[in-house]
Design a protein around this motif. Structure first.
Motif, mmCIF file in Angstrom:
data_model
loop_
_atom_site.group_PDB
_atom_site.id
_atom_site.type_symbol
_atom_site.label_atom_id
_atom_site.label_comp_id
_atom_site.label_asym_id
_atom_site.label_seq_id
_atom_site.Cartn_x
_atom_site.Cartn_y
_atom_site.Cartn_z
ATOM 1 N N ASN A 100 52.263 132.331 70.447
ATOM 2 C CA ASN A 100 51.136 132.028 71.320
ATOM 3 C C ASN A 100 50.582 130.639 71.006
ATOM 4 O O ASN A 100 49.930 130.016 71.831
ATOM 5 C CB ASN A 100 50.051 133.095 71.146
ATOM 6 C CG ASN A 100 48.955 132.992 72.159
ATOM 7 O OD1 ASN A 100 49.232 132.901 73.357
ATOM 8 N ND2 ASN A 100 47.714 132.977 71.705
ATOM 9 N N ASP A 116 48.249 138.964 73.949
ATOM 10 C CA ASP A 116 47.918 137.657 74.535
ATOM 11 C C ASP A 116 48.627 137.482 75.880
ATOM 12 O O ASP A 116 48.010 137.113 76.872
ATOM 13 C CB ASP A 116 48.361 136.509 73.606
ATOM 14 C CG ASP A 116 47.458 136.359 72.395
ATOM 15 O OD1 ASP A 116 46.229 136.324 72.585
ATOM 16 O OD2 ASP A 116 47.978 136.269 71.279
ATOM 17 N N LEU A 117 49.939 137.748 75.884
ATOM 18 C CA LEU A 117 50.769 137.401 77.047
ATOM 19 C C LEU A 117 50.368 138.147 78.322
ATOM 20 O O LEU A 117 50.267 137.542 79.399
ATOM 21 C CB LEU A 117 52.244 137.670 76.718
ATOM 22 C CG LEU A 117 53.244 137.273 77.790
ATOM 23 C CD1 LEU A 117 53.174 135.779 78.088
ATOM 24 C CD2 LEU A 117 54.669 137.660 77.367
ATOM 25 N N GLN A 161 47.168 136.697 79.613
ATOM 26 C CA GLN A 161 47.380 135.354 80.190
ATOM 27 C C GLN A 161 48.047 135.446 81.562
ATOM 28 O O GLN A 161 47.720 134.690 82.473
ATOM 29 C CB GLN A 161 48.238 134.509 79.255
ATOM 30 C CG GLN A 161 47.497 134.101 77.994
ATOM 31 C CD GLN A 161 48.429 133.634 76.898
ATOM 32 O OE1 GLN A 161 49.651 133.630 77.062
ATOM 33 N NE2 GLN A 161 47.867 133.271 75.763
#
Lengths: 289, 158
Positions: free
Chosen positions: A117, A34-35, A38
């Protein structure tokens, strides 16, 4: 990709110091599924990745029958469902970890990342909640523990304070005559974000439910515990009527939104379907099925 | 000016040292710094699997790995699959079954299928489809891809 630096933390203390010094734009990096995305898409301002994977505690799975199970925040999903003890004693975690993204995502994605998250639709969160998971947090003022059910405060928001990160997640030993299960609804066969998900844990004394926990996801700003659903089950033998009462309580508790993945009406309907299904599956597992 | 770093990793069985920008993903580094352009960029957000590589024995999307993270790691890309004496049975099976149309997803499918057969030499059709769910083929040539993996598995013998 925005201008971002990368550094390794070799100890909890080092990670805390780096995160504290780096402020809000320093982020702990576990699997990055995710990070990193993003940061690349500039959905989150990040100028420092603090890689916590070199810290042994973030990468271990440990179990003892008296103390329970501890899973490092960065342990990737495939190691969780590949772990014999987890598969035997905590199958609800396997239910969730098996379907987080696809195989390549499961090579990296972690429970710690899924929790932090703070997506309302996170697959593993309702499973962790019904298993009474507790996040072990390290920060500038030492360690603290926060139950998973209290960890997220809104979409993308959680209780972590500056300099803090999740080191591991702890689960108590499975209670006698207990069973837990988790599943989700997605329109595709695999690889999608939940329209609704649900986790249930039941404990039995004889044929009566002695304790229950019901958690639902993707139907509110955070995963929700539904005490009224548990109350509908506890003290009675499981029956079509008690299961329907619990499902109705979940439909009442759900506060879903309309979006491209599903309508309010569909989500309300599905949350009842999945809570009922997970009650039956948890009961089956409690009976050794 | 962004920070440059020197990274040493074993890529396709060869110790490789390369310079990368600290914000490079592994995908960026493979394609732009090392010249291994077999690994494709599809969605660049972890959904399509075109950039799949094997890192320390495990299938990952190289777009979701920072280049800086691979220091000391072992990476296998699609370029590392073939042996000196030719294509692997898996690659041959993709050709024989015509398991590609435009071809952009093929490197990811090959690497993901190799990773599957490494851990499960005789997967069922369901296991193949489940394992490959993170690899998207926009030409929708899935059936031929599944048949190619089944053929490669069958050729391995019991």
């Amino acid at each position: 990709m925005q201008k971002v630096r990368y550094t390794r933390a070799n100890s909890v203390e080092e990670a805390v110091a780096l995160l504290e010094k780096g402020g809000a734009t320093a982020r702990p990096l576990a699997g990055g599924t995710d990070l990193i995305v993003q940061a690349r898409e500039r959905r989150r301002k990040v100028d420092l990745f603090v890689d916590i994977k070199p810290i042994p505690e973030t990468n271990e799975i440990t179990f003892d029958p008296a103390g329970g199970l501890t899973i490092g925040a960065a342990v990737p999903a495939y190691r969780i469902y590949g772990n014999e003890t987890v598969s035997r004693l905590y199958p609800a975690l396997v239910d969730a970890c098996r379907v987080i993204g696809g195989t390549a995502i499961q090579g990296r994605a972690s429970l710690g990342g899924n929790l932090c998250n703070s997506s309302p639709a996170a697959d593993s969160v309702p499973a962790m909640i019904v298993l009474e998971g507790v996040a072990n947090i390290a920060g500038p003022r030492g360690r603290r523990s926060v139950p998973v059910e209290e960890f997220n405060t809104g979409p993308g928001q959680n209780v972590l304070q500056p300099g803090e990160f999740v080191v591991s997640i702890h689960f108590p030993p499975p209670a006698r005559n207990s069973g837990a299960a988790w599943d989700r609804f997605i329109p595709r066969n695999e690889m999608d974000i939940a329209v609704v998900n649900a986790g249930v844990q039941l404990r039995f004394e004889g044929d009566r439910v002695s304790w229950a926990k019901v958690a639902i996801g993707a139907v509110a700003p955070t995963a929700l515990v539904v005490p009224a659903a548990a109350e509908a089950l506890v003290g009675k033998p499981l029956s079509d009527a008690t299961i329907e009462a619990a499902a109705e309580a979940a439909r009442q508790a759900a506060r879903p939104i309309d979006d491209m993945r599903g309508s309010i009406r569909q989500r309300k309907h599905l949350v009842g379907v999945y809570v009922a299904r997970m009650i039956r599956k948890a009961a089956e597992r409690a009976r050794g099925g | 000016m962004t920070e440059r770093i020197i990274i040493t990793a074993t890529i396709n069985d060869e110790e490789t040292q390369f310079m990368a920008d600290m914000r490079d993903s592994l995908l960026d580094a493979l394609r732009e710094r090392i010249g291994l352009t077999g690994t494709k960029e599809g969605c660049n957000n972890g959904n399509c699997g075109a950039c799949a590589v094997i890192m320390d024995g495990r299938l990952v999307n190289s777009c979701c790995v920072m280049a800086a993270e691979v220091e000391g790691s072992e990476i296998t890309t699609v370029e590392g699959l073939a042996e000196a004496d030719g294509l692997t049975p898996l690659q041959e099976a993709f050709l024989e079954e015509a398991a590609l149309q435009c071809g952009i997803c093929t490197p990811g499918f090959l690497v993901a299928s190799k990773a599957l057969l490494d851990v499960n030499p005789h997967p069922s059709e369901h296991e193949i489809r489940f394992w490959l769910a993170g690899n998207l083929c926009r030409c929708t040539g899935y059936d031929k891809i599944i048949r190619a993996v089944q053929k490669a598995a069958a050729q391995r013998g019991a």
